[in-house]
Design an enzyme around this catalytic site. Structure first.
Site, PDB file in Angstrom:
ATOM      1  N   HIS A  99       1.040  -1.239  -0.027  1.00  0.00           N
ATOM      2  CA  HIS A  99       0.033   0.054   0.103  1.00  0.00           C
ATOM      3  C   HIS A  99       0.959   1.412   0.043  1.00  0.00           C
ATOM      4  CE1 HIS A  99       0.442   0.811   4.412  1.00  0.00           C
ATOM      5  NE2 HIS A  99       0.486  -0.619   4.431  1.00  0.00           N
ATOM      6  N   HIS A 114       4.646   2.952  12.879  1.00  0.00           N
ATOM      7  CA  HIS A 114       3.363   4.076  13.340  1.00  0.00           C
ATOM      8  C   HIS A 114       3.825   5.058  14.366  1.00  0.00           C
ATOM      9  CE1 HIS A 114      -0.007   0.954  11.749  1.00  0.00           C
ATOM     10  NE2 HIS A 114       1.091   1.178  10.973  1.00  0.00           N
ATOM     11  N   ASP A 130       3.730  -6.617   3.030  1.00  0.00           N
ATOM     12  CA  ASP A 130       3.414  -5.572   4.244  1.00  0.00           C
ATOM     13  C   ASP A 130       3.830  -6.300   5.567  1.00  0.00           C
ATOM     14  OD1 ASP A 130       2.350  -3.206   5.606  1.00  0.00           O
ATOM     15  OD2 ASP A 130       0.441  -3.977   4.956  1.00  0.00           O
ATOM     16  N   GLU A 141      -4.871   2.191   3.226  1.00  0.00           N
ATOM     17  CA  GLU A 141      -4.864   0.576   4.033  1.00  0.00           C
ATOM     18  C   GLU A 141      -4.659   1.039   5.528  1.00  0.00           C
ATOM     19  OE1 GLU A 141      -2.828  -2.667   6.236  1.00  0.00           O
ATOM     20  OE2 GLU A 141      -2.242  -0.653   6.280  1.00  0.00           O
ATOM     21  N   GLU A 142      -4.170   2.109   5.734  1.00  0.00           N
ATOM     22  CA  GLU A 142      -3.908   2.376   7.366  1.00  0.00           C
ATOM     23  C   GLU A 142      -5.317   2.882   7.978  1.00  0.00           C
ATOM     24  OE1 GLU A 142      -1.512   1.211   8.971  1.00  0.00           O
ATOM     25  OE2 GLU A 142       0.041   1.195   7.621  1.00  0.00           O
ATOM     26  N   ASP A 146       6.744   0.996   6.593  1.00  0.00           N
ATOM     27  CA  ASP A 146       5.209   0.465   6.267  1.00  0.00           C
ATOM     28  C   ASP A 146       4.222   1.372   5.734  1.00  0.00           C
ATOM     29  OD1 ASP A 146       2.571  -0.722   6.664  1.00  0.00           O
ATOM     30  OD2 ASP A 146       2.702  -0.365   8.959  1.00  0.00           O
ATOM     31  N   ASP A 193       0.000   4.391   1.206  1.00  0.00           N
ATOM     32  CA  ASP A 193      -0.079   5.312   2.331  1.00  0.00           C
ATOM     33  C   ASP A 193       0.648   5.072   3.612  1.00  0.00           C
ATOM     34  OD1 ASP A 193      -2.131   3.098   2.479  1.00  0.00           O
ATOM     35  OD2 ASP A 193      -2.800   4.270   4.426  1.00  0.00           O
TER      36      ASP A 193
END
Length: 483
Positions: free
Chosen positions: A76, A456, A169, A145-146, A115, A78
């Site tokens: 992904h 994150h 991922d 995705e997040e 990520d 994003d």
């Protein structure tokens, strides 16, 4: 010259640095999607850019590989865009400031976006290469995705020919993931009454927590800043009348919040009691989290006396009780796979604005019925507190496939290259494989990736040596013909 120019494999890190220079937080993917479409156009590759900004790029097989099974590569575009307050970067408009420390790549003051930027970089390097032999490659790069896997949910894959997919991922080298939990988002809206109140403004700051990914690190039972702040507010409203002037915590529903802040208005004679209670609770949570979050702090600072617009004392008490009553963290462990979290939730975002309190959760479970039972529990508590819950982003789990030629090939190659067995595991975090599996007939899928830590968060790092090894493995995997 770029920061990563001298790192190997050069093409992978070149593309990763280009990606890092483009703002690409969830919900802000227009530029990165256009960059990917331009990449394909410049190389004459077939490309679809849909209305959601998802990208599909196809590269035909190299000579001698025309009869090999098509390989789908998926990631992904994003990232979870979080920054330290003092870093001075507007992540909606500016790129990242990459840096290298030994074997680690990180971004100064912000999350790194390894990520899943590294997945995109791997895919681009393979699509760009004129030396790697491979079957037909079908690259799927989704958006957002997040924040609910909206890209995977909306993408049309009917034109694909492949049914073997390598999802890129994952964050631990040497671990092949073959199933994951399903999940959903729950956002609770609590209407609040505001009024002018005379008193002292007291700023409450709760922080020093490690945070982390609410799927991959929820089992570590680290402190949740939003929940701890709710606990403090409840204790306080039990003792004195309080009005919320400001309240906020967390940045993403799937990231364990590290910091939360509130400005409370209390009667002048109660200000000292607020400071005293903050000190008492700081000592308590430090004792509870001494091994998990040793840096935790809870500070209270009295400000000026005046008249402030704030939530009424009655609604503040209601909001505090709601936050205190909510479940959070691990709810059940798997009976089938020891050590695997079965069901959990994370109160990731808390806000008080526009005359309402909003609380956003990421709910996960590898058992569908348990997922919905936990969603029901959150909605029931919300309803009792006068909130309106909204459930969105519901996605299915990814079931383990007993017969998997792709998994067998990948395990065999790993053993051949490294002389040891890879780990084949399930994961509590959500991946897009379950949704994409509902769109691709008989999908055979394995997820893998290089070593990353602190995803994150602003402490996110990506291992240079692991990126190289995974690249070498990917190349060999594509070059290895079926027996």
């Amino acid at each position: 010259m770029g920061v990563l120019t001298e790192l190997e494999p050069k093409n992978v890190f070149r593309f990763f640095e280009e990606i890092a220079g483009i703002p690409h937080g969830s919900g802000n993917v227009g530029q990165i999607s256009d960059y990917l479409a331009d990449f394909a156009a410049q190389r004459g590759l077939f490309c679809i850019q849909d209305e959601l900004k998802n990208i599909i790029i196809v590269k035909e097989a190299t000579p001698g590989y025309e009869e090999e099974p098509v390989v789908i590569l998926q990631g992904h575009m994003d990232m979870v865009a979080v920054s330290k307050p003092e870093c001075g970067i507007d992540m909606k408009k500016e790129g990242l400031r990459l840096a290298v420390r030994g074997d680690e790549i990180y971004a100064e003051g912000t999350s790194l976006g390894g990520d899943d930027g590294i997945a995109v970089a791997y895919a681009l390097a393979l699509l760009d290469s004129d030396t790697v032999s491979h079957p037909r490659l079908e690259v799927i790069i989704t958006v957002d995705e997040e924040v609910g896997m909206d890209g995977a949910r909306g993408i049309d894959l009917s034109m694909l020919k492949g049914s073997r997919m390598v999802n890129l991922d994952s964050e631990e080298e040497g671990i092949f993931l073959t199933s994951c939990a399903g999940g959903a988002r729950v956002k609770c809206h609590m209407p609040l009454a505001f009024a002018q109140r005379e008193g002292i403004a007291v700023e409450i700051s709760l922080g020093g927590l490690q945070g982390g990914h609410s799927g991959g690190e929820i089992h570590k039972e680290r402190g949740n800043a939003n929940c701890l702040l709710g606990r403090f507010l409840y204790r306080l409203t039990e003792k004195t009348a309080v009005g919320i002037a400001q309240l906020a915590g967390g940045l993403a529903d799937n990231a364990i919040p590290r910091e939360a802040r509130a400005v409370l208005v209390v009667d002048a004679q109660d200000a000292s009691r607020v400071l005293e209670l903050a000190g008492e609770m700081e000592a308590q949570i430090r004792g509870e989290l001494s091994a998990k979050d040793p840096g935790v702090f809870l500070k209270a600072e009295a400000g000026a006396r005046g008249s402030y617009l704030c939530v009424t004392a009655q609604d503040t008490a209601r909001a505090a009780a709601f936050l205190c009553a909510l479940p959070n963290g691990v709810q059940a462990m798997s009976a089938d796979m020891p050590g695997l979290v079965e069901t959990s939730l994370n109160l990731g975002i808390l806000k008080c604005e526009k005359e309402e309190l909003t609380a956003e959760f990421a709910v996960r479970s590898s058992v569908e019925s348990a997922k919905y039972a936990l969603i029901d529990k959150v909605c029931a508590v919300a309803g009792l507190a006068g909130c309106t819950p909204v459930v969105s982003g519901d996605y299915p789990g990814w079931k383990y496939r007993k017969d998997s030629p792709l998994r067998e090939k990948m395990v065999s190659l790993y053993r051949e290259m490294y002389g040891t067995e890879p780990k084949v595991e399930a994961i509590h975090a959500g991946l897009e494989c379950g949704i994409l599996g509902s769109k691709i007939r008989d999908l055979d899928c394995v997820s893998m990736g290089p070593n990353m830590h602190g995803i994150h968060t602003t402490e996110e790092t990506l291992s240079v040596s692991s990126v190289r090894r995974v690249w070498e493995y990917l190349v060999k995997l594509l070059e290895k013909k079926s027996v």
